[in-house]
Design a protein around this motif. Structure first.
Motif, PDB file in Angstrom:
ATOM      1  N   GLN A 167     -65.758 -43.477  98.964  1.00 27.36           N
ATOM      2  CA  GLN A 167     -66.803 -44.561  99.155  1.00 27.36           C
ATOM      3  C   GLN A 167     -68.038 -44.184  99.940  1.00 27.36           C
ATOM      4  O   GLN A 167     -69.115 -44.551  99.442  1.00 27.36           O
ATOM      5  CB  GLN A 167     -66.024 -45.452  99.920  1.00 27.36           C
ATOM      6  N   ASP A 188     -57.546 -46.250 105.053  1.00 29.56           N
ATOM      7  CA  ASP A 188     -57.758 -46.021 103.803  1.00 29.56           C
ATOM      8  C   ASP A 188     -56.440 -45.410 103.116  1.00 29.56           C
ATOM      9  O   ASP A 188     -55.537 -45.420 103.570  1.00 29.56           O
ATOM     10  CB  ASP A 188     -59.217 -45.027 103.647  1.00 29.56           C
ATOM     11  N   LEU A 234     -58.834 -47.937  99.039  1.00 29.62           N
ATOM     12  CA  LEU A 234     -60.117 -47.172  99.009  1.00 29.62           C
ATOM     13  C   LEU A 234     -60.093 -45.561  99.635  1.00 29.62           C
ATOM     14  O   LEU A 234     -58.933 -45.443 100.332  1.00 29.62           O
ATOM     15  CB  LEU A 234     -60.997 -47.791 100.222  1.00 29.62           C
ATOM     16  N   ALA A 281     -63.286 -47.088  95.276  1.00 27.06           N
ATOM     17  CA  ALA A 281     -64.509 -47.370  95.714  1.00 27.06           C
ATOM     18  C   ALA A 281     -65.086 -48.450  95.514  1.00 27.06           C
ATOM     19  O   ALA A 281     -65.018 -49.031  94.106  1.00 27.06           O
ATOM     20  CB  ALA A 281     -65.474 -45.907  95.514  1.00 27.06           C
ATOM     21  N   ALA A 341     -68.381 -49.286 103.904  1.00 27.65           N
ATOM     22  CA  ALA A 341     -67.643 -50.210 103.184  1.00 27.65           C
ATOM     23  C   ALA A 341     -67.675 -51.411 103.863  1.00 27.65           C
ATOM     24  O   ALA A 341     -66.902 -52.314 103.941  1.00 27.65           O
ATOM     25  CB  ALA A 341     -66.008 -49.877 102.936  1.00 27.65           C
TER      26      ALA A 341
END
Length: 606
Positions: free
Chosen positions: A243, A61, A238, A269, A158
């Motif tokens: 998220q 991320d 992200l 997100a 995700a």
């Protein structure tokens, strides 16, 4: 003379024979002492060529948190030519944990593929099963184990964005020489979009084998081996915490949450609900789990609503018509239109809720007046200085599409849909060529009619409002490999066809939506924000709840769109969820625990 003639001929013949002999000797010397290729070819029947599969690139991320990694797994390979007729099938099936009837099915499949070439008998054997199997593998001629890697998702979030991998189909094998039957390839999400970067480069191990194709060592000490090269890592935009939080808020609801950093276009997100644990589509039970997810026609968990669902934007679209009206010269900050709980002209009626009247431009956004934007849209079509309704409409459509609506961004996730901004040709077919006018399409003024947008487009529109007139193409990857480079198109500023001077009054109206309008429930202490509620008509049930929001008001850090299907008014579900997401991102913690609990526990029945 005759004697000399024979003598000369004999000399020539001797020279020719010696030359031919020299050539053969030189050739044999080259083949046996210098060039090993013929020796390698001759030894093919006692050699086994094992592919060394590279580890796929890892995925992180924006803060370096690991989202996808690899775990060792093993495939049991078989070469049918060397399989013994008296092989203990019962024992082999026991070791693999498969039904004994599955042995014949697998051998038949392998034989159909090739009697002489190795193919997969059983894929993705667990580490535990591999340990037991390896001890007894010598008892099963024609079988050997090949190491592979398996994708793992430590946070189980995700799923739609990260995607999954699966076996290549025959069509891919024919088109791309890199792949062969049994190989894996990215099927969806980032795994598909960045397949070439993630997959790495295969290596090759040449091993000497006995008559049963059991390895007996490396050929010529690995002289002809090549080492696999791991795939490149992906660094996504992200925020894993955001998220995960968004997925919790959307539990037991259908819809989406898309959050963007307006200053970069980076997607923070991308929530599609219902979702699924990405680990379900990795490992031995992948095929079984995929069929189960695919067959769920109620929740449709594999459907990425953030990119593929298309909705009327409802009242959020009024902001765009406020901008277009100013750009074409039919609206100013002080333009006022009456509202008596709706708009009526001829046979056309548009309902509206109770609010003060008449309103100026910013107040019309604050109070979300349907009547105001019916008058405004009619003015855009009828009074903007164009000779025909068609020309005025096409100009309106061009401006609207400059905000990213009605087209794909073609960004770094697959399966994106374009939404719909209707064309003049569509209305020609609907009403007859040149027989339609502003009142025929008045619903476009309030974001209804044929207009359809995706949640991603709506979030990007919110980012444009935050930036007061420009955007960067939304994207999900901010770096690839050690160089961490991204495409130039993602760092190029995209301008709309509305002058930036017209955004101030619209943003002020959005700010008042939060302060004293339909979005008051979204207020966060000490944070100034701008937002807009929306209610998208749904012919199949309860209307959809929509909310867009950016914060802080000055120097925005996040722009967000939330759509909750069948959620009713924008303030009921979408606005609280958007507000909680913003609080989580900007403050790190959420203090409005009662509101948070209500969203966590809330369930919408369909």
């Amino acid at each position: 003379m005759l004697k000399n003639s024979y003598s000369n001929r004999r000399f020539v013949i001797i020279v020719i024979m010696l030359s031919i002999g020299a050539i053969f000797i030189a050739r044999l010397f080259y083949l046996q002492l210098i060039n090993d290729s013929y020796k390698l070819s001759a030894n093919n029947n006692v050699l086994r060529y094992d592919t060394e599969y590279p580890a796929r690139g890892l995925v992180y991320d924006r803060n370096g948190k690991l989202l996808v990694y690899n775990e060792a797994t093993y495939d049991l390979m078989v070469t049918p030519q060397y399989v013994s007729d008296d092989v203990d099938t019962t024992e082999l099936c026991r070791l693999l944990g498969i039904a004994e009837g599955g042995y014949s099915k697998r051998i038949k499949k392998a034989t159909t593929y090739s009697i002489y070439a190795a193919s997969i008998f059983e894929k993705e054997i667990s580490k535990e099963s591999y340990g037991f199997l390896q001890e007894k593998l010598h008892r099963f001629p024609g079988f050997f184990v090949q190491a592979r890697t398996l994708r793992k998702y430590p946070l189980s979030i995700a799923a739609h964005t990260l995607g999954y991998i699966g076996e290549v189909g025959p069509g891919v094998v024919k088109k791309d020489s890199y792949y062969k039957s049994g190989d894996y390839i990215g099927i969806s999400g980032l795994e598909k979009s960045y397949e070439k970067e993630l997959r790495g480069k295969k290596g090759l191990k040449i091993r000497m084998v006995d008559v049963f194709k059991q390895a007996k060592g490396s050929f010529q000490n690995g002289k002809y081996d090549s080492v696999s090269i791991a795939g490149q890592d992906l660094y996504t935009t992200l925020d894993a915490d955001l998220q995960e939080y968004g997925e919790k808020l959307m539990k037991n609801k259908r819809g989406s949450v898309v959050a963007i950093d307006p200053s970069t276009g980076e997607i923070l997100a991308l929530v599609s609900s219902p979702t699924y644990d990405p680990n379900l589509l990795a490992g031995h039970d992948r095929a079984k789990n995929y069929v189960k997810l695919l067959s769920d026609k109620v929740e449709i968990p594999l459907f990425n609503r953030a990119l593929m669902a298309q909705y009327p934007p409802g009242s959020t679209f009024k902001i765009l018509n406020a901008l277009v009206g100013q750009q074409v010269g039919v609206l100013t900050e002080e333009t006022r239109y009456p509202c008596n709980q709706g708009f009526q002209m001829g046979n056309v009626k548009v309902k509206c809720h109770v609010h003060p009247s008449p309103l100026n431009l910013s107040q019309s956004i604050q109070n979300s007046c349907n009547s105001y934007y019916s008058y405004a849209f009619k003015a855009i079509i009828d009074k903007s200085g164009f000779k025909t309704v068609r020309e005025a409409f096409n100009n309106w459509r061009t401006i609207v599409m400059s905000f990213g609506f009605g087209q794909k961004f073609n960004f770094d996730l697959p399966n994106e849909l374009s939404g719909n901004i209707p064309t003049a040709e569509h209305y020609d077919k609907l009403h007859g060529k040149n027989k339609w006018k502003a009142l025929s399409i008045i619903s476009l003024g309030i974001g209804q009619g044929e207009i359809l947008v995706t949640p991603l487009q709506l979030a990007n529109f919110t980012a444009i409002m935050a930036n007061r007139g420009f955007f960067y193409i939304p994207h999900i990857v901010k770096g690839i490999g050690k160089e961490k480079h991204i495409q130039k198109r993602y760092t190029t500023k995209m301008l709309t066809k509305v002058d930036d001077k017209y955004f101030g009054v619209a943003v002020e109206g959005m700010h008042q939506v939060i302060e004293a309008g339909t979005g008051r429930i979204a207020q966060i202490p000490k944070i100034k924000m701008a937002g807009k509620t929306g209610t998208a008509q749904n012919p199949h049930g309860e209307d959809h709840s929509i909310f867009i929001l950016f914060a802080p008001l000055d120097n925005p850090k996040i722009a967000i769109s939330v759509i909750v299907e069948n959620g009713g008014f924008g303030a009921e579900w979408a606005a609280p969820i958007a507000s909680l997401m913003v609080e989580k991102y900007l403050n790190g913690v959420v203090k409005r625990e009662d509101l948070e609990k209500r969203m966590f526990d809330g369930k919408i029945y369909y």
